[in-house]
Design an enzyme around this catalytic site. Sequence first.
Site, mmCIF file in Angstrom:
data_model
loop_
_atom_site.group_PDB
_atom_site.id
_atom_site.type_symbol
_atom_site.label_atom_id
_atom_site.label_comp_id
_atom_site.label_asym_id
_atom_site.label_seq_id
_atom_site.Cartn_x
_atom_site.Cartn_y
_atom_site.Cartn_z
ATOM 1 N N ASP A 113 0.813 -1.445 0.040
ATOM 2 C CA ASP A 113 0.002 0.015 -0.045
ATOM 3 C C ASP A 113 0.714 1.149 0.052
ATOM 4 O O ASP A 113 2.073 1.153 0.400
ATOM 5 C CB ASP A 113 -0.881 -0.038 1.240
ATOM 6 C CG ASP A 113 -2.237 0.821 1.217
ATOM 7 O OD1 ASP A 113 -2.495 1.289 0.002
ATOM 8 O OD2 ASP A 113 -2.616 1.010 2.248
ATOM 9 N N ASN A 117 -10.269 -3.367 -6.924
ATOM 10 C CA ASN A 117 -9.407 -2.347 -7.748
ATOM 11 C C ASN A 117 -9.935 -2.076 -9.121
ATOM 12 O O ASN A 117 -9.625 -1.211 -9.793
ATOM 13 C CB ASN A 117 -8.086 -2.982 -7.567
ATOM 14 C CG ASN A 117 -7.258 -2.862 -6.338
ATOM 15 O OD1 ASN A 117 -6.478 -3.565 -5.843
ATOM 16 N ND2 ASN A 117 -7.926 -1.616 -5.659
HETATM 17 C C1 FPP Z 1 -2.166 0.154 -3.329
HETATM 18 O O1 FPP Z 1 -1.779 1.500 -3.116
HETATM 19 C C2 FPP Z 1 -1.470 -0.885 -4.259
HETATM 20 C C3 FPP Z 1 -2.237 -1.300 -5.366
HETATM 21 C C4 FPP Z 1 -3.680 -1.375 -5.593
HETATM 22 C C5 FPP Z 1 -1.407 -1.881 -6.452
HETATM 23 C C6 FPP Z 1 -0.111 -2.727 -5.925
HETATM 24 C C7 FPP Z 1 0.447 -3.141 -6.992
HETATM 25 C C8 FPP Z 1 1.955 -2.860 -7.291
HETATM 26 C C9 FPP Z 1 2.793 -2.560 -6.190
HETATM 27 C C10 FPP Z 1 2.469 -3.367 -8.640
HETATM 28 C C11 FPP Z 1 2.641 -4.960 -8.528
HETATM 29 C C12 FPP Z 1 3.319 -5.358 -9.845
HETATM 30 C C13 FPP Z 1 3.914 -6.451 -9.725
HETATM 31 C C14 FPP Z 1 4.679 -6.806 -10.797
HETATM 32 C C15 FPP Z 1 4.177 -7.418 -8.427
HETATM 33 P P1 FPP Z 1 -2.383 2.545 -3.581
HETATM 34 O O2 FPP Z 1 -2.476 2.680 -4.982
HETATM 35 O O3 FPP Z 1 -3.877 2.356 -3.016
HETATM 36 O O4 FPP Z 1 -1.843 3.641 -2.659
HETATM 37 P P2 FPP Z 1 -2.420 4.908 -1.975
HETATM 38 O O5 FPP Z 1 -3.305 4.334 -0.921
HETATM 39 O O6 FPP Z 1 -1.640 5.678 -1.504
HETATM 40 O O7 FPP Z 1 -3.260 5.556 -3.064
#
Ligand code: FPP
Length: 249
Positions: A28, A76
């Site tokens: 996250d 998502n």
């Molecule tokens: C949550 O952070 C993260 C996600 C929904 C996506 C996680 C995916 C990755 C890190 C890429 C993975 C790729 C591979 C190849 C494993 P957020 O976007 O909700 O963050 P925020 O809460 O700060 O908005």
Amino acid sequence: MALFNILKKEDGTPQQRPVPQHIAVIMDGNGRWAKKRGLPRTAGHKVGAETFRNIATYCKDIGVKYFTVYAFSTENWKRPAEEVDTLMNLFRRYLKEAIETMAERGVSVRVIGDLSVLAEDIRELIADCDRESAKMEDPAVATLCINYGGRDEIKNAVRAIAQQVQSGALQPEDITEDTISRHLYTADMPDPDLIIRPSGEIRTSNFLLWQSAYAEYYFTDVLWPDFKPEHLEAAIEDFNRRQRRFGGV
Ligand code: FPP
């Protein structure tokens, strides 16, 4: 839980310590990381994917057998199309790379979740990954949870079990906790010992609901793209100070 040797940083002498057998992470904070830098959210995911690569490798190096990450939840899909497309492209790129390199790295890559709605080419890459993994002997396992939801997973398990009851193959009184575990996507892996959530959020967000019953949670304010091996070490150190009683005394 496995034991391994690691060189102490200060004086170079070997130190033996336990590491969790299975570490899971809710990756996250990518969006906030990008926002802080005036970048699009997708930039945070790209760096987050790099962080995943680094931490998966580090886990393997220190003897963690299973490393599981929440990469894309069943919720998502509500995100803007551009963000979803970026994430799907990151998965494509990573899976292609994994197929080429997993044997040499000693880390098999698998994907769990409701994969039926993923693009066909991604499902083919996942199948190729499974084929490569099947050739490996006792690898460390990195698992990406994609289109994963804990409740959705339990609902699917209940459905499959209900069908067996309906067909007469299973009696309701024969349903045990193990029956349920065996119908989850994680049927062939141990439950997570340690679940890490970076970025300051303190909730489970539908991740490994059944499997986390006795997991230790570790929360940190560090955003996932900034997460380094030293942060993992801090989580393991904290884990090793806890007394796990599994409901006993
Ligand atoms: C949550 O952070 C993260 C996600 C929904 C996506 C996680 C995916 C990755 C890190 C890429 C993975 C790729 C591979 C190849 C494993 P957020 O976007 O909700 O963050 P925020 O809460 O700060 O908005």
